[in-house]
Scaffold this active site. Structure first.
Site, short mmCIF file in Angstrom:
data_model
loop_
_atom_site.label_atom_id
_atom_site.label_comp_id
_atom_site.label_asym_id
_atom_site.label_seq_id
_atom_site.Cartn_x
_atom_site.Cartn_y
_atom_site.Cartn_z
N ALA A 43 0.85 -1.20 0.00
CA ALA A 43 0.00 0.00 0.00
C ALA A 43 0.88 1.24 0.00
O ALA A 43 0.73 2.12 0.84
CB ALA A 43 -0.91 -0.03 1.23
N ASP B 98 -1.13 -4.62 3.31
CA ASP B 98 0.27 -4.30 3.60
C ASP B 98 0.62 -4.87 4.97
O ASP B 98 -0.25 -5.00 5.84
CB ASP B 98 0.46 -2.76 3.61
CG ASP B 98 1.89 -2.33 3.32
OD1 ASP B 98 2.13 -1.72 2.28
OD2 ASP B 98 2.78 -2.63 4.16
N LEU C 159 3.35 6.01 -13.49
CA LEU C 159 2.94 7.27 -12.86
C LEU C 159 4.16 7.99 -12.29
O LEU C 159 5.14 7.37 -11.91
CB LEU C 159 1.91 7.03 -11.76
CG LEU C 159 2.30 6.30 -10.48
CD1 LEU C 159 3.06 7.18 -9.50
CD2 LEU C 159 1.08 5.76 -9.80
N ALA C 160 4.06 9.32 -12.24
CA ALA C 160 5.10 10.11 -11.56
C ALA C 160 4.47 10.70 -10.32
O ALA C 160 3.27 11.04 -10.31
CB ALA C 160 5.61 11.22 -12.48
N ALA D 119 12.37 2.94 -20.04
CA ALA D 119 11.69 4.25 -20.02
C ALA D 119 12.33 5.14 -18.95
O ALA D 119 12.63 6.32 -19.20
CB ALA D 119 10.20 4.06 -19.74
N CYS E 240 13.01 6.06 -7.99
CA CYS E 240 13.07 5.19 -9.17
C CYS E 240 14.32 5.32 -10.05
O CYS E 240 14.95 4.31 -10.36
CB CYS E 240 11.84 5.40 -10.04
SG CYS E 240 10.33 4.88 -9.22
N ARG F 15 12.79 10.33 -0.94
CA ARG F 15 13.69 9.23 -1.30
C ARG F 15 14.66 9.68 -2.40
O ARG F 15 14.25 10.17 -3.44
CB ARG F 15 12.86 8.01 -1.74
CG ARG F 15 12.02 7.46 -0.59
CD ARG F 15 11.17 6.27 -0.99
NE ARG F 15 10.09 6.64 -1.89
CZ ARG F 15 9.23 5.76 -2.39
NH1 ARG F 15 9.30 4.50 -2.06
NH2 ARG F 15 8.27 6.16 -3.20
P1 NAD Z 1 6.64 1.82 -1.16
O1 NAD Z 1 7.81 1.52 -0.33
O2 NAD Z 1 5.96 3.15 -1.01
O3 NAD Z 1 5.52 0.69 -0.91
C1 NAD Z 1 5.78 -0.66 -0.84
C2 NAD Z 1 4.92 -1.25 0.27
O4 NAD Z 1 5.04 -2.68 0.21
C3 NAD Z 1 5.35 -0.85 1.68
O5 NAD Z 1 4.28 -0.20 2.34
C4 NAD Z 1 5.72 -2.19 2.36
O6 NAD Z 1 5.35 -2.24 3.73
C5 NAD Z 1 4.92 -3.18 1.54
N1 NAD Z 1 5.40 -4.55 1.60
C6 NAD Z 1 6.68 -5.00 1.43
N2 NAD Z 1 6.72 -6.34 1.52
C7 NAD Z 1 5.44 -6.76 1.75
C8 NAD Z 1 4.84 -8.04 1.91
N3 NAD Z 1 5.56 -9.15 1.83
N4 NAD Z 1 3.51 -8.08 2.14
C9 NAD Z 1 2.77 -6.96 2.21
N5 NAD Z 1 3.28 -5.72 2.04
C10 NAD Z 1 4.60 -5.62 1.81
O7 NAD Z 1 7.07 1.60 -2.67
P2 NAD Z 1 6.45 2.29 -3.98
O8 NAD Z 1 7.05 3.63 -4.21
O9 NAD Z 1 4.97 2.15 -3.96
O10 NAD Z 1 7.06 1.34 -5.10
C11 NAD Z 1 6.61 0.02 -5.26
C12 NAD Z 1 7.18 -0.53 -6.55
O11 NAD Z 1 6.69 0.25 -7.65
C13 NAD Z 1 8.71 -0.47 -6.65
O12 NAD Z 1 9.14 -1.59 -7.35
C14 NAD Z 1 8.95 0.78 -7.47
O13 NAD Z 1 10.16 0.71 -8.19
C15 NAD Z 1 7.79 0.78 -8.41
N6 NAD Z 1 7.39 2.12 -8.91
C16 NAD Z 1 7.38 3.20 -8.09
C17 NAD Z 1 6.97 4.44 -8.58
C18 NAD Z 1 6.93 5.66 -7.70
O14 NAD Z 1 6.73 6.74 -8.21
N7 NAD Z 1 7.11 5.55 -6.40
C19 NAD Z 1 6.54 4.55 -9.90
C20 NAD Z 1 6.56 3.42 -10.71
C21 NAD Z 1 6.98 2.20 -10.20
C1 UDX Z 2 9.64 8.83 -12.48
C2 UDX Z 2 9.06 8.66 -13.89
O1 UDX Z 2 8.78 9.96 -14.43
C3 UDX Z 2 7.79 7.82 -13.84
O2 UDX Z 2 7.31 7.59 -15.16
C4 UDX Z 2 8.11 6.49 -13.17
O3 UDX Z 2 6.93 5.72 -13.07
C5 UDX Z 2 8.71 6.72 -11.79
O4 UDX Z 2 9.87 7.55 -11.90
P1 UDX Z 2 9.09 10.37 -10.40
O5 UDX Z 2 10.43 9.94 -9.92
O6 UDX Z 2 7.93 10.25 -9.49
O7 UDX Z 2 8.70 9.57 -11.72
O8 UDX Z 2 9.15 11.91 -10.84
P2 UDX Z 2 9.74 12.66 -12.13
O9 UDX Z 2 8.78 13.72 -12.50
O10 UDX Z 2 10.15 11.75 -13.19
O11 UDX Z 2 11.03 13.39 -11.54
C6 UDX Z 2 12.18 12.68 -11.14
C7 UDX Z 2 13.29 13.65 -10.78
O12 UDX Z 2 13.78 14.31 -11.94
C8 UDX Z 2 12.87 14.76 -9.83
O13 UDX Z 2 13.87 14.99 -8.89
C9 UDX Z 2 12.69 15.96 -10.74
O14 UDX Z 2 12.84 17.17 -10.08
C10 UDX Z 2 13.81 15.72 -11.74
N1 UDX Z 2 13.59 16.40 -13.03
C11 UDX Z 2 12.51 16.09 -13.79
C12 UDX Z 2 14.53 17.33 -13.47
O15 UDX Z 2 15.53 17.59 -12.79
N2 UDX Z 2 14.34 17.92 -14.69
C13 UDX Z 2 13.27 17.64 -15.48
O16 UDX Z 2 13.17 18.21 -16.57
C14 UDX Z 2 12.32 16.70 -15.02
#
Ligand code: NAD
Ligand code: UDX
Length: 480
Positions: free
Chosen positions: A9, A33, A159-160, A219, A272, A342
């Site tokens: 979650a 979670d 998503l970003a 990507a 990421c 992060r």
């Molecule tokens: P997050 O740390 O916010 O969430 C992960 C959750 O998973 C935590 O709350 C943790 O407690 C839970 N968890 C871990 N092990 C578990 C288990 N065995 N059972 C139940 N819950 C468990 O992470 P996030 O940012 O949501 O990212 C999740 C994944 O999505 C990663 O692989 C990340 O690379 C990917 N991702 C993140 C983003 C982003 O913008 N944050 C975008 C695209 C993809």
């Molecule tokens: C990124 C990807 O955009 C998204 O598609 C993927 O699913 C997760 O990783 P996120 O990290 O949430 O998303 O934010 P993003 O808008 O991509 O920004 C990442 C970092 O790059 C930030 O620190 C932002 O400030 C920086 N950035 C972005 C720049 O320095 N210059 C830019 O032109 C754009």
């Protein structure tokens, strides 16, 4: 009624499932979670993450067809489709430490799915994982399945943060990878039917499993590479008198290049980009492709260089020392409209300044004091490994304070660093701030958010990333 369960979650699981619940009233969605505080927060008025528009979506569905629970096994057992959206951080120990993805959380989720299932299921990789992970997951599920059939799909999330709801409502594309077998195609169609309730069909792409897994890493690598490219240019702009905003605008006018993601900055952050590129580098190395690995490594190297360059610029401009000087840090989140810290560049910049014995006063509208202190204490990559957290050292406690607003942070400061592009920093009363600062008063704009000319008229010495340097900065060149 189709039942969906999402394990994890977090920043992805929460918003993604909330939008599925909103757009598919006939689907029941449970987000589970192991973290009790996270689930408690999802069930309260104070959601665990700040994301514009998220409150509204959750309020509309929670308790109807959207549920948040710590009863992981029950919801997994009852589900037809199980999304796995757990964290996949960079390994900190053992083979591949500092590069490879740590799949501990993923593997434990997969074993639990195999243990508790009593009916066939589609298991969806939502987390970002190394290419070929689905094969490993299949092995875990099949070896423990007691005759139950699992189909694995890869459905990476694009998503970003800060724009998550908008991105989920109107995605550029949804990608679903599956096995090219009759059962695989059937599973792909079942997931496609969910998204098709609000995403136009031509935006739902289907591929084989490995293409979907690799596309996510590719990507993010391409996006980060654009930022490192423009940041590399920013250094050359400063050296030559060119203006990085003018250069990137003119470059982006080429329709083959396009205007987005060309903003020069103190460096990219977020959970990421760095993690996924390091993971890509490791996969290339493991596949005997050192040249390809080296190519992508440069994206991270330039990002690190940009952060170091920024700190060096601050120190050299301020007579080569910031020891015991108060520096106000405005913005700590890795980008605006999120409280997420992060891998924020602010951590490296603050640590760099602390290393030079500065006193720093930090203000961010969405980041708590507790979070800032934790971030400044952690070692690289430890943020996603809660077990490694340590208390803040007494020296760091003395050097760092957290302010309630920008005016308190900048009072009596020698310099200001702008590290997040929060809108409110554009409209601060900089005359008032100047009056209350030590002189000469410096502004180091790591996001090009302020009007440098206006600030210079007030009396500030201003450094803006990639912009022509004023005489003061030219006279005090930053050494790498
Ligand atoms: P997050 O740390 O916010 O969430 C992960 C959750 O998973 C935590 O709350 C943790 O407690 C839970 N968890 C871990 N092990 C578990 C288990 N065995 N059972 C139940 N819950 C468990 O992470 P996030 O940012 O949501 O990212 C999740 C994944 O999505 C990663 O692989 C990340 O690379 C990917 N991702 C993140 C983003 C982003 O913008 N944050 C975008 C695209 C993809
Ligand atoms: C990124 C990807 O955009 C998204 O598609 C993927 O699913 C997760 O990783 P996120 O990290 O949430 O998303 O934010 P993003 O808008 O991509 O920004 C990442 C970092 O790059 C930030 O620190 C932002 O400030 C920086 N950035 C972005 C720049 O320095 N210059 C830019 O032109 C754009």
């Amino acid at each position: 009624m189709v039942k969906i369960c999402c394990i994890g979650a977090g920043y992805v699981g929460g918003p993604t499932m909330a939008v599925i619940a909103l757009k598919c009233p006939s689907v029941e969605v449970a987000v589970v979670d192991i973290s009790v505080p996270r689930i408690t927060a999802w069930n309260s008025d104070q959601l665990p993450i700040y994301e514009p528009g998220l409150d509204d979506v959750v309020k509309q569905c929670r308790g109807k067809n959207l549920f948040f629970s710590t009863d992981v096994e029950k919801h997994v057992r009852e589900a037809d489709i199980v999304f796995v959206s757990v964290n996949t951080p960079t390994k900190t120990r053992g083979l591949g430490a500092g590069k490879a993805a740590d799949l501990t959380y993923w593997e434990s989720a997969a074993r639990m799915i195999a243990d508790v299932s009593v009916s066939d299921k589609i298991v969806v990789e939502k987390s970002t994982v190394p290419v070929k992970t689905a094969e490993a997951i299949e092995k875990i599920l099949m070896h423990n399945s007691k005759g139950i059939k699992f189909q694995i799909l890869s459905n990476p999330e694009f998503l970003a943060e800060g724009t998550a709801i908008e991105d989920l409502f109107y995605p550029d594309r949804v990608l679903i990878g599956g096995r090219e077998t009759p059962e695989g195609f059937k599973a792909v169609k079942a997931l496609k039917d969910v998204y098709a309730q609000w995403v136009p069909e031509d935006r739902i792409l289907t591929t084989n499993l490995w293409s979907a897994e690799l596309t996510k890493l590719a990507a993010n690598a391409f996006l980060a590479q654009r930022i490192s490219s423009v940041n590399a240019m920013s250094a050359l702009c400063e050296a030559t008198g060119a203006n990085v905003s003018e250069v990137s605008y003119a470059v982006g006018k080429d329709s083959r290049i396009g205007p987005k993601f060309l903003n020069s900055s103190v460096g990219f952050g977020g959970s990421c980009f760095q993690k996924d590129i390091l993971n890509l580098v490791y996969i290339c190395e493991c596949n005997g492709l050192p040249e390809v690995a080296e190519y992508w490594k440069q994206v991270i190297k330039i990002n690190d260089y940009q952060k170091t360059r920024f700190v060096n610029r601050i120190v050299s401009s301020m007579f080569n020392t910031v020891s015991n000087k108060k520096i106000a840090v405005l913005g700590f989140a890795f980008k605006k409209d999120t409280g997420d810290t992060r891998e924020t560049p602010a951590i490296d910049v603050c640590k760099g300044l602390l290393g030079d014995k500065a006193r720093i006063s930090i203000y961010d509208p969405q980041v708590t004091e507790e979070q800032i202190q934790r971030d400044l204490t952690m070692n690289k990559f430890d943020w996603d490994h809660p077990i490694h957290l340590q208390p803040m050292s007494p020296t760091t406690v003395k050097q760092v304070s957290v302010a309630w607003d920008a005016y308190a942070a900048t009072k009596d400061a020698h310099g200001i660093c702008l590290l997040t592009e929060w809108d409110e920093f554009k409209t601060l009363d900089y005359e008032r701030i100047f009056e209350n600062m030590q002189k000469p008063a410096f502004v180091f704009d790591g996001r090009n958010v302020v009007d440098a000319e206006k600030l210079r008229k007030i009396g500030f010495i201003v450094y803006s990333i990639g912009k022509p340097l004023d005489q003061w900065l030219k006279d005090m060149p930053a050494l790498a």
